[in-house]
Enzyme design. Structure first.
Site, short mmCIF file in Angstrom:
data_model
loop_
_atom_site.label_atom_id
_atom_site.label_comp_id
_atom_site.label_asym_id
_atom_site.label_seq_id
_atom_site.Cartn_x
_atom_site.Cartn_y
_atom_site.Cartn_z
N VAL B 16 0.85 -1.19 0.00
CA VAL B 16 0.00 0.00 0.00
C VAL B 16 0.89 1.24 0.00
O VAL B 16 2.06 1.18 0.35
CB VAL B 16 -0.96 0.05 1.22
N CYS B 17 0.29 2.37 -0.38
CA CYS B 17 0.99 3.65 -0.41
C CYS B 17 1.47 3.98 1.00
O CYS B 17 0.71 3.82 1.93
CB CYS B 17 0.04 4.72 -0.91
N PRO B 18 2.67 4.47 1.25
CA PRO B 18 3.66 4.85 0.24
C PRO B 18 4.65 3.74 -0.13
O PRO B 18 5.59 3.99 -0.87
CB PRO B 18 4.41 5.99 0.95
#
Lengths: 331, 79
Positions: B16-18
């Site tokens: 998932v981001c980041p």
């Protein structure tokens, strides 16, 4: 214990600093509040509200505020909802020293009352990856030009750099949100379908065979996700500027502001504020403390406002905008 | 897309981001300028952020392929 003295005209103290619109002398609690010195429940104690336009506070000023707060305030400062930094528990006998020491770093005391307030803003395009407009630059321009200008009632402005709208432009008396209208250049497109997947608004569909985008501008929020996601620069910036919202407010009976213009330029912003305040002051006369949203909800007022603004908005005006919408938060 | 020689492959569909971009950046650091990395990512948020971050850091996306809800990007490492 309820304290009704805060905005009271009856209670006065002698102060040695001028506050907005008044010279030093015997001033009421209400006058002092207007100048950014807010009476507390505690005897002789006031909260001093430091101006922090757009929430950006240079470290030099922050250090001085800390120094002043340690000397004259309590063991904390308070971050206000509108990005000001407040120093509670200042005895009014010390106002002159507080003001003198803050002015060493050009830190000003912010105002309250019926006037244009310090704008709030997000961090903007300078380093925020979502930012589409220079919210911080505009905040400075607008604060330098309009801070303290008198109105019928409070007049709050804000700047958001994109449609995520962290600065809540729909809840301000007048506010600006960065926007970019995307344009597609066919010859650069490889039909990769990335833009259609990147778009969160279902405004771009991919052609079943070619993969090329089919754009539905009515659904577009002008966020520029497609431009950023496109590997081949086939989506580019078309019209850029600000969405203008007017007549929003919070409080017991909040209003959702109305969009009155789209893609106005940075240079348009101060002109729009000036003309809007002019209209507001003219039409609010004799109506007491009336917010611009309340005024715009009166019969024919939205049309009157749009007529007043037509030379500024020009072709950027929204056709027949709705009046601000009342929101019930009590049910 | 098939005519480009891929020097490394990175699957970030479980990130998932980041971390999606962090892993991509770390992988690119192991390559030379001009070499190609194939990145496999999910649509939605990774697709909104990884290509733009790659472009901002001077890399080029030279090939793309949609694969159900996943995308394959061929990234040419920049300077």
């Amino acid at each position: 214990m309820l304290d009704h003295n805060i905005e009271d005209e009856k209670y006065k103290v002698e102060v040695t600093v001028p506050v907005i619109g008044k010279s030093a002398g015997v001033l009421s609690f209400n006058d002092l509040k207007t100048g950014g010195y807010i009476k507390q429940r505690q005897k002789d104690k006031f909260t001093v509200r430091c101006m922090v336009p757009g929430g950006r506070l240079p470290i030099k000023k922050l250090k001085k505020i800390v120094e002043v707060a340690e000397k004259y305030g309590a063991d904390y400062v308070h971050l206000s909802i509108r990005q000001s930094l407040e120093i509670p528990y200042v005895d009014y006998h010390n106002f002159d020293k507080v003001v003198a020491e803050l002015s060493e770093v050009d830190q000003k005391v912010a105002s309250c009352g019926p006037r244009v307030r310090v704008p709030t803003a997000c961090s903007g395009c300078e380093y925020n990856p979502n930012g589409l407009s220079d919210t911080q630059g505009l905040t400075k321009v607008v604060n330098d030009k309009f801070f303290g200008a008198e109105c019928n009632h409070k007049f709050k402005t804000s700047f958001s750099g994109c449609p995520i709208d962290c600065a809540r432009t729909s809840e301000m008396d007048l506010a600006f949100q960065g926007a970019v209208f995307p344009e597609w250049e066919e010859e650069k497109c490889t039909g990769c379908r990335i833009c259609a997947s990147a778009c969160q608004e279902d405004a771009i569909h991919d052609h079943p065979e070619t993969g090329e985008p089919i754009f539905f501008p009515d659904k577009c929020l002008y966020c520029a996700d497609c431009i950023r996601a496109c590997p081949t620069e086939a989506w580019v910036s078309g019209k850029t500027g600000h969405i203008v919202r007017i007549g929003g407010k919070h409080g017991r009976h909040p209003f959702k502001g109305s969009v009155v213009a789209k893609f106005v330029s940075d240079e348009d912003v101060p002109v729009i504020i000036e003309k809007t305040v002019e209209w507001y002051n003219k039409h609010g006369v004799g109506k007491g403390r009336i917010r611009i949203g309340t005024l715009l909800r009166e019969e024919g007022m939205m049309q009157s406002y749009m007529e007043h603004m037509k030379d500024v908005f020009k072709d950027k005006a929204v056709k027949d905008p709705k009046p601000p919408l009342e929101i019930n938060i009590q049910e | 897309m098939s005519d480009i020689k891929v020097d490394a492959v990175l699957d970030i569909t479980n990130e998932v981001c980041p971390m999606t971009f962090v892993k991509t950046k770390l992988k690119l650091e192991t390559l030379e300028t001009g070499q190609h990395l194939e990145v496999i990512l999910n649509d939605g948020e990774p697709l909104r952020n990884v290509p733009r971050s790659l472009k901002e850091e001077g890399h080029r996306i030279v090939g793309t392929k949609k694969d159900g809800t996943k995308f394959h990007l061929i990234v040419e490492k920049g300077m």
